[in-house]
Write a protein that holds these residues in place. Structure first.
Motif, PDB file in Angstrom:
ATOM      1  N   SER A 159     -17.470 -15.020 -37.464  1.00  8.01           N
ATOM      2  CA  SER A 159     -17.899 -16.252 -36.704  1.00  8.01           C
ATOM      3  C   SER A 159     -19.716 -16.239 -36.771  1.00  8.01           C
ATOM      4  CB  SER A 159     -17.593 -16.319 -35.355  1.00  8.01           C
ATOM      5  OG  SER A 159     -18.055 -17.446 -34.395  1.00  8.01           O
ATOM      6  N   ALA A 160     -20.267 -17.283 -36.999  1.00  6.32           N
ATOM      7  CA  ALA A 160     -21.499 -17.604 -37.475  1.00  6.32           C
ATOM      8  C   ALA A 160     -22.246 -18.837 -36.802  1.00  6.32           C
ATOM      9  CB  ALA A 160     -21.975 -17.490 -38.788  1.00  6.32           C
ATOM     10  N   GLY A 161     -23.301 -18.858 -36.411  1.00  6.02           N
ATOM     11  CA  GLY A 161     -24.061 -20.053 -35.908  1.00  6.02           C
ATOM     12  C   GLY A 161     -24.602 -20.007 -34.682  1.00  6.02           C
ATOM     13  N   VAL A 162     -25.471 -21.041 -34.130  1.00 10.72           N
ATOM     14  CA  VAL A 162     -25.829 -21.214 -32.954  1.00 10.72           C
ATOM     15  C   VAL A 162     -25.300 -21.745 -32.038  1.00 10.72           C
ATOM     16  CG1 VAL A 162     -28.148 -21.722 -31.807  1.00 10.72           C
ATOM     17  CG2 VAL A 162     -28.208 -20.476 -34.062  1.00 10.72           C
ATOM     18  N   SER A 163     -25.090 -21.695 -30.633  1.00 10.84           N
ATOM     19  CA  SER A 163     -24.536 -22.238 -29.727  1.00 10.84           C
ATOM     20  C   SER A 163     -22.930 -22.679 -29.849  1.00 10.84           C
ATOM     21  CB  SER A 163     -25.023 -23.595 -29.333  1.00 10.84           C
ATOM     22  OG  SER A 163     -26.495 -23.599 -29.005  1.00 10.84           O
ATOM     23  N   SER A 164     -22.472 -22.936 -30.870  1.00  7.41           N
ATOM     24  CA  SER A 164     -21.248 -22.962 -31.227  1.00  7.41           C
ATOM     25  C   SER A 164     -20.802 -22.744 -32.684  1.00  7.41           C
ATOM     26  CB  SER A 164     -20.511 -24.475 -30.887  1.00  7.41           C
ATOM     27  OG  SER A 164     -21.083 -25.495 -31.734  1.00  7.41           O
ATOM     28  N   PRO A 165     -19.961 -22.171 -32.991  1.00  2.53           N
ATOM     29  CA  PRO A 165     -19.893 -21.485 -34.727  1.00  2.53           C
ATOM     30  C   PRO A 165     -20.055 -22.577 -35.654  1.00  2.53           C
ATOM     31  CG  PRO A 165     -18.144 -20.605 -33.207  1.00  2.53           C
ATOM     32  CD  PRO A 165     -18.923 -21.746 -32.259  1.00  2.53           C
ATOM     33  N   GLY A 166     -21.152 -22.354 -36.300  1.00  2.00           N
ATOM     34  CA  GLY A 166     -21.174 -23.191 -37.634  1.00  2.00           C
ATOM     35  C   GLY A 166     -22.091 -24.508 -37.365  1.00  2.00           C
ATOM     36  N   ASP A 167     -22.648 -24.727 -36.287  1.00  4.09           N
ATOM     37  CA  ASP A 167     -23.248 -25.795 -35.900  1.00  4.09           C
ATOM     38  C   ASP A 167     -24.538 -25.758 -36.488  1.00  4.09           C
ATOM     39  OD1 ASP A 167     -24.870 -24.512 -34.110  1.00  4.09           O
ATOM     40  OD2 ASP A 167     -24.198 -25.754 -32.252  1.00  4.09           O
ATOM     41  N   ASN A 168     -25.260 -24.850 -37.041  1.00  8.93           N
ATOM     42  CA  ASN A 168     -26.568 -24.811 -37.799  1.00  8.93           C
ATOM     43  C   ASN A 168     -26.370 -24.372 -39.175  1.00  8.93           C
ATOM     44  OD1 ASN A 168     -26.302 -22.396 -36.799  1.00  8.93           O
ATOM     45  ND2 ASN A 168     -28.390 -21.724 -36.996  1.00  8.93           N
ATOM     46  N   LEU A 169     -25.085 -24.361 -39.628  1.00  2.00           N
ATOM     47  CA  LEU A 169     -24.845 -23.821 -41.025  1.00  2.00           C
ATOM     48  C   LEU A 169     -24.245 -24.731 -42.027  1.00  2.00           C
ATOM     49  CD1 LEU A 169     -23.298 -20.058 -40.141  1.00  2.00           C
ATOM     50  CD2 LEU A 169     -25.660 -20.743 -40.982  1.00  2.00           C
ATOM     51  N   PRO A 170     -24.457 -24.785 -43.293  1.00  2.00           N
ATOM     52  CA  PRO A 170     -23.954 -25.801 -44.185  1.00  2.00           C
ATOM     53  C   PRO A 170     -22.329 -25.709 -44.013  1.00  2.00           C
ATOM     54  CG  PRO A 170     -25.014 -23.950 -45.520  1.00  2.00           C
ATOM     55  CD  PRO A 170     -25.438 -24.047 -43.908  1.00  2.00           C
ATOM     56  N   GLU A 171     -21.518 -26.552 -44.442  1.00  2.00           N
ATOM     57  CA  GLU A 171     -20.184 -26.167 -44.509  1.00  2.00           C
ATOM     58  C   GLU A 171     -19.808 -25.859 -45.844  1.00  2.00           C
ATOM     59  OE1 GLU A 171     -17.926 -29.866 -43.312  1.00  2.00           O
ATOM     60  OE2 GLU A 171     -18.998 -30.070 -41.424  1.00  2.00           O
ATOM     61  N   ARG A 172     -18.991 -24.670 -45.873  1.00  2.00           N
ATOM     62  CA  ARG A 172     -18.780 -24.000 -47.098  1.00  2.00           C
ATOM     63  C   ARG A 172     -17.320 -23.388 -46.888  1.00  2.00           C
ATOM     64  NH1 ARG A 172     -24.481 -21.957 -47.648  1.00  2.00           N
ATOM     65  NH2 ARG A 172     -25.288 -22.852 -49.483  1.00  2.00           N
TER      66      ARG A 172
ATOM     67  N   ASP B 215     -27.015 -19.490 -25.843  1.00  2.00           N
ATOM     68  CA  ASP B 215     -26.589 -18.920 -27.132  1.00  2.00           C
ATOM     69  C   ASP B 215     -25.943 -17.705 -27.115  1.00  2.00           C
ATOM     70  OD1 ASP B 215     -27.446 -21.537 -28.204  1.00  2.00           O
ATOM     71  OD2 ASP B 215     -29.351 -20.664 -28.584  1.00  2.00           O
ATOM     72  N   LEU B 216     -26.766 -16.737 -26.242  1.00  2.16           N
ATOM     73  CA  LEU B 216     -26.195 -15.434 -26.014  1.00  2.16           C
ATOM     74  C   LEU B 216     -24.921 -15.192 -25.615  1.00  2.16           C
ATOM     75  CD1 LEU B 216     -26.670 -12.281 -26.196  1.00  2.16           C
ATOM     76  CD2 LEU B 216     -28.000 -12.707 -24.143  1.00  2.16           C
ATOM     77  N   LEU B 217     -24.515 -15.996 -24.543  1.00  2.00           N
ATOM     78  CA  LEU B 217     -23.185 -15.930 -23.895  1.00  2.00           C
ATOM     79  C   LEU B 217     -22.282 -16.610 -24.482  1.00  2.00           C
ATOM     80  CD1 LEU B 217     -22.812 -15.032 -20.875  1.00  2.00           C
ATOM     81  CD2 LEU B 217     -22.863 -17.460 -20.129  1.00  2.00           C
ATOM     82  N   THR B 218     -22.416 -17.551 -25.470  1.00  2.00           N
ATOM     83  CA  THR B 218     -21.333 -18.100 -26.342  1.00  2.00           C
ATOM     84  C   THR B 218     -20.784 -17.025 -27.222  1.00  2.00           C
ATOM     85  OG1 THR B 218     -22.820 -19.033 -27.998  1.00  2.00           O
ATOM     86  CG2 THR B 218     -22.188 -20.177 -26.273  1.00  2.00           C
ATOM     87  N   LYS B 219     -21.429 -15.891 -27.624  1.00  2.00           N
ATOM     88  CA  LYS B 219     -21.271 -14.935 -28.699  1.00  2.00           C
ATOM     89  C   LYS B 219     -19.917 -14.084 -28.142  1.00  2.00           C
ATOM     90  CE  LYS B 219     -23.696 -16.658 -31.713  1.00  2.00           C
ATOM     91  NZ  LYS B 219     -22.996 -17.179 -32.746  1.00  2.00           N
ATOM     92  N   LEU B 220     -19.689 -14.160 -26.751  1.00  2.00           N
ATOM     93  CA  LEU B 220     -18.431 -13.527 -26.260  1.00  2.00           C
ATOM     94  C   LEU B 220     -17.227 -14.200 -26.316  1.00  2.00           C
ATOM     95  CD1 LEU B 220     -20.067 -12.165 -22.975  1.00  2.00           C
ATOM     96  CD2 LEU B 220     -20.279 -10.919 -25.043  1.00  2.00           C
ATOM     97  N   ASP B 221     -17.489 -15.562 -26.538  1.00  2.00           N
ATOM     98  CA  ASP B 221     -16.308 -16.324 -26.311  1.00  2.00           C
ATOM     99  C   ASP B 221     -15.048 -15.868 -27.294  1.00  2.00           C
ATOM    100  OD1 ASP B 221     -17.594 -17.898 -24.612  1.00  2.00           O
ATOM    101  OD2 ASP B 221     -18.126 -19.776 -25.760  1.00  2.00           O
ATOM    102  N   GLY B 222     -13.856 -16.118 -26.772  1.00  2.00           N
ATOM    103  CA  GLY B 222     -12.547 -15.681 -27.580  1.00  2.00           C
ATOM    104  C   GLY B 222     -12.680 -14.326 -28.318  1.00  2.00           C
ATOM    105  N   LEU B 223     -13.387 -13.589 -27.628  1.00  2.00           N
ATOM    106  CA  LEU B 223     -13.093 -11.995 -28.165  1.00  2.00           C
ATOM    107  C   LEU B 223     -12.425 -11.003 -26.936  1.00  2.00           C
ATOM    108  CD1 LEU B 223     -16.724 -11.217 -29.806  1.00  2.00           C
ATOM    109  CD2 LEU B 223     -14.448 -11.854 -30.900  1.00  2.00           C
ATOM    110  N   GLY B 224     -11.796 -10.227 -27.260  1.00  2.00           N
ATOM    111  CA  GLY B 224     -11.014  -9.380 -26.396  1.00  2.00           C
ATOM    112  C   GLY B 224     -11.909  -8.188 -25.899  1.00  2.00           C
ATOM    113  N   GLU B 225     -11.427  -7.205 -24.874  1.00  2.00           N
ATOM    114  CA  GLU B 225     -12.470  -6.254 -24.301  1.00  2.00           C
ATOM    115  C   GLU B 225     -12.833  -5.523 -25.310  1.00  2.00           C
ATOM    116  OE1 GLU B 225     -13.640  -6.109 -21.172  1.00  2.00           O
ATOM    117  OE2 GLU B 225     -12.732  -8.250 -21.122  1.00  2.00           O
TER     118      GLU B 225
END
Length: 203
Positions: free
Chosen positions: A157-170, A17-27
């Motif tokens: 971006s929000a959510g656990v493991s992958s963005p949004g997967d534990n949040l309602p769709e809004r 979960d922690l590591l995924t928070k780096l995904d897609g971000l620049g330096e």
């Protein structure tokens, strides 16, 4: 699944979960401080690496052979951020290494094996592997939660493991309206005027 396996699986999940928070971000975004105390995403990953090396290494007489950022006169809080010459790959390598070293210790020892934590008080200085597993699992989860908040502040971006997967769709508009309801409720509870015009105490 036995108790040790369950604890290990939870630890592995929170590491991921922690590591995924780096995904897609620049330096800049993975390194920049997002709080007054300097909390940053890459620093959280680096910090967890050394937490694992300590608790599942020296504590159980199984040193990893890797040095710590504060060795040889280094800064005490050097594990909380990455210097310009320190690459993201460097941090990810020590993170993976620390996880593998921790897993090997956990697999090798029984849950009732005891270690020594010199930085804990005398009354609790000799915990079992079970206690250390719980302690580190909670700490990694706590830092993964920090990372959730930092990532949302950076790009929404929000959510656990992958963005949004534990949040309602809004939609963005629906999230804004939801946030406004919470803001109104907070203002009403504090007796403050609300942007929506509801007088304090209504609702």
């Amino acid at each position: 699944m036995d108790e040790k396996r369950a604890l290990l699986e939870y630890l592995r999940a929170r590491r991921a979960d922690l590591l995924t928070k780096l995904d897609g971000l620049g330096e800049y975004d993975v390194r920049r401080p997002m709080t007054p105390t300097g909390t940053n995403l890459l620093g959280l990953v680096k910090h967890v690496s050394y937490v694992q090396l300590g608790y599942f290494g020296e504590v159980f007489g199984r040193p990893s052979g890797r040095s710590y950022p504060w060795d040889d006169g280094g800064e005490q809080d050097a594990d909380m951020w990455a210097a310009p010459e320190e690459t993201r790959a460097d941090v990810l390598e020590i993170y993976a290494f620390s996880a593998a070293h921790a897993d090997a210790t956990i697999e090798e020892l029984a849950l009732d094996a005891t270690g020594t934590v010199p930085w804990w008080g005398e009354e609790r200085r000799h915990p079992t592997l079970h206690t250390v597993l719980v302690h580190v699992g909670v700490e990694v989860a706590r830092h993964a939660g920090h990372a959730d908040v930092l990532r949302e502040l950076i790009d929404g971006s929000a959510g656990v493991s992958s963005p949004g997967d534990n949040l309602p769709e809004r939609s963005a508009a629906e999230w804004a309206a939801f946030r406004e309801r919470i803001e109104d409720a907070a203002r009403q509870a504090a007796g403050l005027p609300t942007p929506s015009g509801a007088p304090p105490g209504d609702g």
